[in-house]
Design a protein around this motif. Structure first.
Motif, mmCIF file in Angstrom:
data_model
loop_
_atom_site.group_PDB
_atom_site.id
_atom_site.type_symbol
_atom_site.label_atom_id
_atom_site.label_comp_id
_atom_site.label_asym_id
_atom_site.label_seq_id
_atom_site.Cartn_x
_atom_site.Cartn_y
_atom_site.Cartn_z
ATOM 1 N N LYS A 286 -2.280 15.139 51.091
ATOM 2 C CA LYS A 286 -3.462 15.327 49.958
ATOM 3 C C LYS A 286 -2.866 15.564 48.812
ATOM 4 C CE LYS A 286 -7.563 17.026 52.337
ATOM 5 N NZ LYS A 286 -7.796 17.884 53.304
ATOM 6 N N ARG A 287 -1.518 16.484 48.807
ATOM 7 C CA ARG A 287 -0.692 16.684 47.445
ATOM 8 C C ARG A 287 -0.170 15.419 47.078
ATOM 9 N NH1 ARG A 287 0.504 22.351 46.199
ATOM 10 N NH2 ARG A 287 -0.755 23.244 47.603
ATOM 11 N N ARG A 288 0.438 14.522 47.802
ATOM 12 C CA ARG A 288 1.027 13.199 47.498
ATOM 13 C C ARG A 288 -0.215 12.503 46.834
ATOM 14 N NH1 ARG A 288 5.673 11.630 50.350
ATOM 15 N NH2 ARG A 288 6.283 13.322 51.982
ATOM 16 N N PHE A 289 -1.517 12.597 47.267
ATOM 17 C CA PHE A 289 -2.503 11.567 46.701
ATOM 18 C C PHE A 289 -2.754 12.320 45.281
ATOM 19 C CE2 PHE A 289 -7.025 11.450 45.714
ATOM 20 C CZ PHE A 289 -7.030 9.871 45.538
ATOM 21 N N MET A 290 -2.828 13.602 45.331
ATOM 22 C CA MET A 290 -3.157 14.303 43.987
ATOM 23 C C MET A 290 -2.188 13.760 42.915
ATOM 24 S SD MET A 290 -5.924 15.475 44.468
ATOM 25 C CE MET A 290 -6.221 16.380 42.861
ATOM 26 N N LEU A 291 -0.949 13.517 43.250
ATOM 27 C CA LEU A 291 0.025 12.957 42.366
ATOM 28 C C LEU A 291 -0.365 11.462 42.150
ATOM 29 C CD1 LEU A 291 2.727 13.369 40.786
ATOM 30 C CD2 LEU A 291 4.085 13.186 42.885
ATOM 31 N N ALA A 292 -0.495 10.879 43.150
ATOM 32 C CA ALA A 292 -0.975 9.226 42.817
ATOM 33 C C ALA A 292 -2.036 9.371 41.899
ATOM 34 C CB ALA A 292 -1.247 8.745 44.017
ATOM 35 N N ARG A 293 -3.030 10.140 41.958
ATOM 36 C CA ARG A 293 -4.262 9.905 41.192
ATOM 37 C C ARG A 293 -3.812 10.481 39.810
ATOM 38 N NH1 ARG A 293 -7.632 13.928 39.671
ATOM 39 N NH2 ARG A 293 -9.962 13.527 39.295
ATOM 40 N N ALA A 294 -2.925 11.387 39.384
ATOM 41 C CA ALA A 294 -2.494 11.673 38.118
ATOM 42 C C ALA A 294 -1.996 10.532 37.528
ATOM 43 C CB ALA A 294 -1.544 12.939 38.459
ATOM 44 N N LEU A 295 -1.102 9.877 38.331
ATOM 45 C CA LEU A 295 -0.352 8.480 37.971
ATOM 46 C C LEU A 295 -0.826 7.370 37.373
ATOM 47 C CD1 LEU A 295 3.030 9.147 40.259
ATOM 48 C CD2 LEU A 295 2.577 9.795 37.807
ATOM 49 N N ILE A 296 -2.300 7.183 37.814
ATOM 50 C CA ILE A 296 -3.093 5.979 38.037
ATOM 51 C C ILE A 296 -3.283 5.467 36.616
ATOM 52 C CG2 ILE A 296 -5.558 7.042 37.821
ATOM 53 C CD1 ILE A 296 -4.492 3.938 39.826
ATOM 54 N N THR A 297 -3.189 6.120 35.370
ATOM 55 C CA THR A 297 -3.307 5.625 34.159
ATOM 56 C C THR A 297 -1.874 5.438 33.470
ATOM 57 O OG1 THR A 297 -3.290 7.793 33.509
ATOM 58 C CG2 THR A 297 -5.490 6.780 33.720
ATOM 59 N N ASP A 298 -1.041 5.569 34.146
ATOM 60 C CA ASP A 298 0.483 5.686 33.900
ATOM 61 C C ASP A 298 0.698 6.449 32.602
ATOM 62 O OD1 ASP A 298 3.118 4.506 33.677
ATOM 63 O OD2 ASP A 298 2.606 2.876 32.553
ATOM 64 N N PRO A 299 0.634 7.978 32.856
ATOM 65 C CA PRO A 299 0.513 8.569 31.806
ATOM 66 C C PRO A 299 1.858 8.819 31.048
ATOM 67 C CG PRO A 299 0.484 9.878 33.784
ATOM 68 C CD PRO A 299 0.292 8.507 33.900
ATOM 69 N N ASP A 300 1.940 9.093 29.698
ATOM 70 C CA ASP A 300 3.143 9.506 29.016
ATOM 71 C C ASP A 300 3.467 11.085 29.377
ATOM 72 O OD1 ASP A 300 3.480 7.189 27.825
ATOM 73 O OD2 ASP A 300 1.766 7.770 26.393
ATOM 74 N N LEU A 301 2.334 11.648 29.553
ATOM 75 C CA LEU A 301 2.622 13.170 29.924
ATOM 76 C C LEU A 301 2.142 13.608 31.479
ATOM 77 C CD1 LEU A 301 3.375 16.459 29.285
ATOM 78 C CD2 LEU A 301 1.088 16.410 28.217
ATOM 79 N N PRO B 213 2.669 22.222 41.855
ATOM 80 C CA PRO B 213 2.552 20.844 42.860
ATOM 81 C C PRO B 213 2.977 21.359 44.275
ATOM 82 C CG PRO B 213 4.311 20.549 41.256
ATOM 83 C CD PRO B 213 3.648 22.019 40.848
ATOM 84 N N THR B 214 3.981 22.208 44.376
ATOM 85 C CA THR B 214 4.444 22.513 45.818
ATOM 86 C C THR B 214 4.142 23.683 46.238
ATOM 87 O OG1 THR B 214 6.695 23.347 44.927
ATOM 88 C CG2 THR B 214 6.449 20.827 45.133
ATOM 89 N N ALA B 215 3.198 24.623 45.670
ATOM 90 C CA ALA B 215 2.769 25.795 46.354
ATOM 91 C C ALA B 215 2.332 25.717 47.771
ATOM 92 C CB ALA B 215 1.602 26.232 45.268
ATOM 93 N N GLY B 216 3.143 26.371 48.514
ATOM 94 C CA GLY B 216 2.301 26.261 50.096
ATOM 95 C C GLY B 216 2.960 25.113 50.795
ATOM 96 N N VAL B 217 3.847 24.193 50.332
ATOM 97 C CA VAL B 217 4.063 23.150 51.281
ATOM 98 C C VAL B 217 5.581 23.248 51.729
ATOM 99 C CG1 VAL B 217 2.988 21.733 49.375
ATOM 100 C CG2 VAL B 217 5.383 21.792 49.363
#
Ligand code: ATP
Length: 236
Positions: free
Chosen positions: A141-156, A162-166
């Motif tokens: 799920k953590r990895r997916f949330m990162l993928a989701r943030a990257l889908i628009t190829d963001p500049d920021l 991101p790593t709390a509790g992993v």
């Protein structure tokens, strides 16, 4: 050079609570910037203002020159956020969630599908592309949330703890992915309670406490300046 994030006298009050109490901050383009602070310091409020989820009470907030309220459409398209909470359609296959999000940002479907494949590969869960979100493990799920943030190829890219509790292994794998993104030119704003995470990843760190910035420095400088008491608070 234009800043990735430019903040002037930013305030946010919830009734009597001054969640942000006059913040000035410049995050350089291409940097890996950390925002550290104890619970309730105002980190999430700050992020939510940047991404347009919360309206500011006063001051100025710009991302790549776009005012986060007046130019919210443009700002929204240059920012990718991996939030702490999993606010996604959990019954849908993850590839579909990504394509839907890309569509929301005006990306045509064929391109969206290709991008979804690419970001799932980037975070190492391509083989789960047809699995619905709520069937993923916590780490996936953590990895997916990162993928989701990257889908628009963001500049920021904004990463809220991101790593709390992993576990340690996943933490290191996520770090590698994030470092790689930064090396390719993406500006990163990361909030964390882990000082070792800031030391490992960040060029510069701002310490936020009770809605105010106490210090902006490199992680090493912070240690040398003896802000140990703040650091200790962050450890728990
Ligand atoms: P954490 O590390 O626990 O996530 P944080 O640094 O992200 O904390 P915020 O969530 O931004 O801190 O909260 C800052 C302050 O604003 C806190 O005192 C919090 O109780 C208050 N606050 C946040 N959201 C709201 C809201 N919607 N209504 C009222 N008060 C709020």
């Amino acid at each position: 050079m234009e800043s990735a994030i430019e903040i002037r006298d930013l305030t946010k009050s919830y009734g009597e609570v001054h969640a942000l109490d006059g913040i000035d901050l410049d995050v350089p383009q291409g940097s890996f910037f950390g925002l550290l602070g104890p619970n309730g310091a105002g980190k999430t409020t700050f992020i939510n203002i940047l991404v347009g989820l919360v309206r500011k009470s006063g001051g100025d907030a710009r991302v790549f020159g776009y005012d986060v309220e007046d130019d919210y459409r443009e700002a929204r398209d240059v920012i990718g956020l991996a939030p702490q909470e999993h606010n996604v359609d959990r019954f849908f296959p993850i590839h579909e969630i990504l394509v839907h999000k890309a569509g929301y940002h005006g990306i045509p479907e064929s391109e969206a599908k290709a991008r979804a494949d690419e970001v799932l590969k980037r975070v190492g869960i391509y083989d789960k592309r047809d699995t619905r979100f709520d069937w993923l493990s916590g780490g996936m799920k953590r990895r997916f949330m990162l993928a989701r943030a990257l889908i628009t190829d963001p500049d920021l890219l904004i990463l809220d703890e991101p790593t709390a509790g992993v576990d340690v292994q996943l933490r290191h794998e996520l770090w590698e992915t994030i470092i790689d993104l930064n090396e390719r030119g993406t500006t990163i704003l990361l909030t964390t309670h882990y000082i070792e995470e800031a030391e490992r990843l960040c060029d510069e760190v701002a310490i936020l406490d009770s809605g105010r910035i106490l210090e902006v420095a490199s992680p090493d400088e912070l240690m040398d300046r003896g802000t140990d008491d703040i650091v200790i608070q962050l450890r728990d």
